[in-house]
Design an enzyme around this catalytic site. Structure first.
Site, mmCIF file in Angstrom:
data_model
loop_
_atom_site.group_PDB
_atom_site.id
_atom_site.type_symbol
_atom_site.label_atom_id
_atom_site.label_comp_id
_atom_site.label_asym_id
_atom_site.label_seq_id
_atom_site.Cartn_x
_atom_site.Cartn_y
_atom_site.Cartn_z
ATOM 1 N N LYS A 683 0.213 -10.879 -5.329
ATOM 2 C CA LYS A 683 0.826 -9.894 -4.432
ATOM 3 C C LYS A 683 1.605 -10.588 -3.312
ATOM 4 C CE LYS A 683 -2.675 -6.289 -5.199
ATOM 5 N NZ LYS A 683 -3.706 -5.435 -4.580
ATOM 6 N N GLY A 798 -7.896 1.901 -6.950
ATOM 7 C CA GLY A 798 -8.354 3.142 -7.570
ATOM 8 C C GLY A 798 -7.300 3.731 -8.484
#
Length: 819
Positions: A683, A798
């Site tokens: 990232k 999630g």
């Protein structure tokens, strides 16, 4: 008087002919005089041609075709007529069959079927069908009699495509009908006769042509062409499923549509009607209440700018070019004279204002002859180097938009080229006349269907954009995405004018591809019944379908899928993915993917790579694009790690917290990717690259927090076991932080060109101290946001938020394609 023509599909079966009688009874009840033209029964003309071909080749199986022809017509007569009427016509029918059989025997004996003989053979189709139908109409309460068109339509002897002598024909039609005003004439389509009574045929669309000739000779009120479609459609329904009927058209528009392959009408049909200003109706025999299409000289200035989109499926483009063409009079004349002498029909012509080249499209069967003739004509110039050898480009198609109102509406060409460009369709050549009735583009033949659908959406379905998704991975994220698409489908269609179809779907074992769209209420069943999964085959199917507005969704973390991104983007297909591998792979590959997306005019979106559903990459790009300068980026970039350390306390075991996070789907299938900072490192590399730094994975400094037993675990199970064994280590790390009033956070940082990732203890004064649950936090310190940095905070892990992020990118791509 109205002239009604019914095609082969309308009279293919006795029950269909019975349906026609019901239509004619309506006209009879309304006291509308009419005459009727019928084609041969469906498929009969082809069977007659096949019989004559076999007979000429001494293949005695022509007799099988003849017996089938005879049986079919006798069976139809029996089904339609009373026993008494059937007995009355049986003799003439048998005589006709005997004539046909003798003719075929003659062909068989001489081993030749000339065009003259062929015309006579195929005439038996119309003559027999009309003879039977005329008797059926008469017996059904419609006074009718059979009219052999050879008595009233006179032609030259150009067998196969005879030219009509209108000066002779029109008076003969008028005189014949004047003598028989009491009965409806049932006229054979497609045929006429030359001097001496020789049978001729009128060529392609001959039965329609017969109807137009009759209408002109009778000064009819209208012509009605009855077929098996609801009029002229906006596009070919076999290639554009959402094509619909055009209510009204002008003659000119209809001529253009027919030239480009509209199967309902043919150019010769329109010529007599145009000359006499007789309107045409295109109607559906099987849906007689549908209004169909009305064709006349009347223009509708308030109507749509484009009436239809049509195409020629297979063409070849030839180009004559060279410096010798510039400013030289007579070049075009010599070129087209040479082609005319070779009998080559030109479909499309285009020439640039530089006069250095002339391109023209022809039928592929004419290409070799055309090239040879042109090179022979310009042989001298080619030897002198003033003109190049003819360039030939094959496997092309011509797509055209047609409409008389285009000349009054600016921006039509822009929508045409945007619709093609946003779907990666390259134009090889472009042609537009000064009347602006037609804009034609030459494209790759493989792109024809995609182009037709893209342009149909652009001009006729601009209120609704259809997106075609190919989704790899239906685990937690993919399954949730499908659920979100299903639940939002009605809202997106009604409120956002986006219709999303999932065309392809895969998991690690099975795949399914359905051009109609996978039913999202039972996608698991469809996938279970699918074929074995192979990513190369899946992508090949996606590319082969070549659908407009295609988007590839990769919900996996597999390198094998990410390696295919260049191939997908190069096929002008947009990508949305939470898979971080591609954007964080070698910098050169990252640049290549970005360049490919830009070059092909598609989108490569990976917002969910960094912050799941958080707008991290888009915010960073907005800052840079607005001229701000990035000074520092800090982030808690792992929602899974945030969840783990926010849940870890003195009453819990670290290994249990990790297991819980894995079970909830917060971590990767291998939680080491998160806990070792591997995921965070990817990232950070992506953020660095987006901010303009050419950073590689190896450039990120990683500060390890793991005991040796954990760091060297070879499997996930071994890693979890090592966590349990090292529980005292993690409890001490936690208690040390608690004693200082601090919390454990994995912080990633880019500053002064350097990148680091490591576990830190942060105090209450640090913004990362206040992270909750699985939240991510990204802090941008810039020249504008210096004293008070820009903070983005929210759920960073999630399935729901990640799927929502992908879903948002799908909608963004859809909106881009709608522009």
């Amino acid at each position: 008087m109205r002239v009604l023509k019914f095609g082969g599909s309308s009279v293919a079966k006795p029950e269909r002919i019975q349906g026609i009688v019901q239509i004619l009874h309506v006209y009879q009840a309304r006291k509308i005089p009419f005459t009727v033209v019928f084609s041969a029964f469906g498929g009969v003309t082809d069977s007659l041609l096949e019989m004559s071909r076999k007979a000429a080749e001494a293949d005695v199986s022509y007799m099988v075709g003849f017996e089938q022809f005879k049986s079919r017509h006798l069976d139809s007569a029996k089904a339609l007529l009373s026993e008494e009427r059937y007995r009355q016509i049986l003799g003439p029918l048998e005589d006709s069959f005997e004539d046909l059989l003798n003719l075929l025997r003659g062909v068989h004996l001489v081993r030749e079927c000339s065009p003259r003989t062929s015309d006579y053979v195929v005439s038996f189709g119309e003559r027999t069908s009309n003879f039977i139908i005329a008797h059926f109409l008469d017996e059904s309460g419609i006074p009718a009699e059979y009219l052999d068109a050879r008595l009233i339509i006179k032609t030259d002897k150009n067998f196969g495509s005879a030219k009509v002598d209108f000066e002779v024909t029109y008076p003969m039609i008028a005189a014949y009908y004047a003598e028989r005003a009491g009965k409806t004439q049932v006229v054979t389509g497609f045929i006429g006769s030359a001097k001496g009574g020789l049978t001729t045929t009128l060529g392609r669309g001959g039965s329609d042509y017969t109807a137009a000739i009759l209408a002109a000779g009778l000064q009819a009120e209208a012509i009605e062409i009855w077929s098996d479609v609801d009029g002229v459609l906006t596009a070919d329904p076999r290639k554009v499923k959402k094509a619909f009927t055009i209510p009204t058209m002008t003659y000119a528009e209809a001529m253009e549509m027919s030239h480009f392959g509209a199967k309902v009408i043919y150019p010769p049909t329109l010529q007599p009607a145009l000359a006499k200003n007789i309107p045409l109706y295109i109607k559906n025999t099987f849906n007689p209440d549908h209004p169909g299409t009305y064709i006349s000289a009347e223009k509708d200035p308030l109507g749509p700018e484009v009436k239809g989109i049509s195409s020629i499926h297979h063409t070849t483009l030839l180009t004559l070019q060279g410096s010798g063409l510039f400013g030289t009079p007579g070049i075009a004349g010599r070129l087209f004279s040479a082609l005319a002498s070779a009998g080559v029909n030109i479909i499309l012509i285009t020439q640039g204002s530089s006069e250095s080249s002339i391109s023209f499209a022809v039928q592929p069967s004419d290409a070799r002859r055309a090239r040879r003739k042109v090179e022979l004509e310009f042989e001298y110039e080619m030897k002198m180097g003033a003109v190049n050898t003819v360039k030939v480009e094959e496997e092309l198609a011509v797509v055209a938009i047609v409409g008389e109102n285009m000349r009054f509406r600016p921006g039509v060409a822009s929508r045409l080229f945007q619709g093609l460009g946003r779907n990666g369709i390259n134009c090889v050549a472009i042609a537009q006349g000064s009347s602006e009735l037609n804009v034609s583009v030459v494209i790759a033949r493989a792109d024809e269907g995609k182009a037709l659908n893209a342009l149909h959406e652009a001009f006729f379905l601009s209120n609704t954009k259809e997106l075609h998704l190919f989704i790899v991975g239906v685990g937690l994220i993919g399954g949730t995405l499908l659920k979100q698409i299903r639940e939002q489908a009605a809202f997106l269609k009604n409120e956002r004018s986006l219709e999303i179809k999932v065309i392809g779907l895969t998991n690690s074992r099975r795949m399914v591809v359905d051009e109609r769209g996978v039913d999202l209420h039972r996608w698991q069943d469809a996938l279970h019944d699918g074929e074995p999964m192979e990513i190369g085959a899946f992508i090949h199917r996606m590319k082969s379908l070549n659908l407009s507005n295609t988007i590839f969704i990769d919900n996996t973390s597999h390198e094998e899928v990410a390696r295919r991104y260049a191939e997908i983007l190069d096929a002008s297909i947009s990508i949305s993915t939470p898979n971080k591998i591609a954007a964080s792979s070698a910098f050169e590959q990252y640049q290549r993917l970005k360049a490919l997306a830009k070059m092909r005019g598609v989108k490569f979106f990976y917002e969910t790579n960094v912050g799941a559903g958080l707008p991290v990459i888009s915010t960073l790009n907005d800052l840079i694009n607005s001229g701000d300068r990035i000074l520092k980026i800090e982030g808690a970039l792992s929602g899974s790690v945030s969840f783990i350390f926010n849940s870890f306390n003195a009453q819990t075991r670290f290994a249990d917290v990790v297991r819980d996070a894995k079970q909830r789907g917060y971590t990767e299938p291998d939680p080491r990717v998160d806990l070792y900072g591997i995921d965070v490192r990817r990232k950070l590399v992506i953020l660095a690259r987006e901010s303009g730094l050419p950073m590689e994975i190896e450039d990120v400094q990683m500060d390890s927090m793991w005991p040796e037993a954990c760091a060297h675990a070879k499997t996930v199970d071994a890693f979890l076991a090592a966590l349990e064994a090292e529980e005292p280590y993690f409890q001490k790390m936690l208690s040390d932080a608690d004693e200082q009033g601090k919390k454990l956070r994995m912080i990633a940082r880019i500053e002064s060109g350097q990148a680091t990732v490591g576990l830190q203890s942060v105090g209450v004064e640090n913004p990362f101290y206040h992270l909750d649950g699985s939240d991510n936090m990204i802090v941008f310190t810039t020249e504008r946001y210096h004293a008070r940095p820009l903070v983005i905070k929210g759920p960073g892990a999630g399935a729901e938020v990640t799927a929502a992020g992908v879903f948002a990118e799908i909608i963004t791509i859809g909106n881009y394609l709608s522009k």
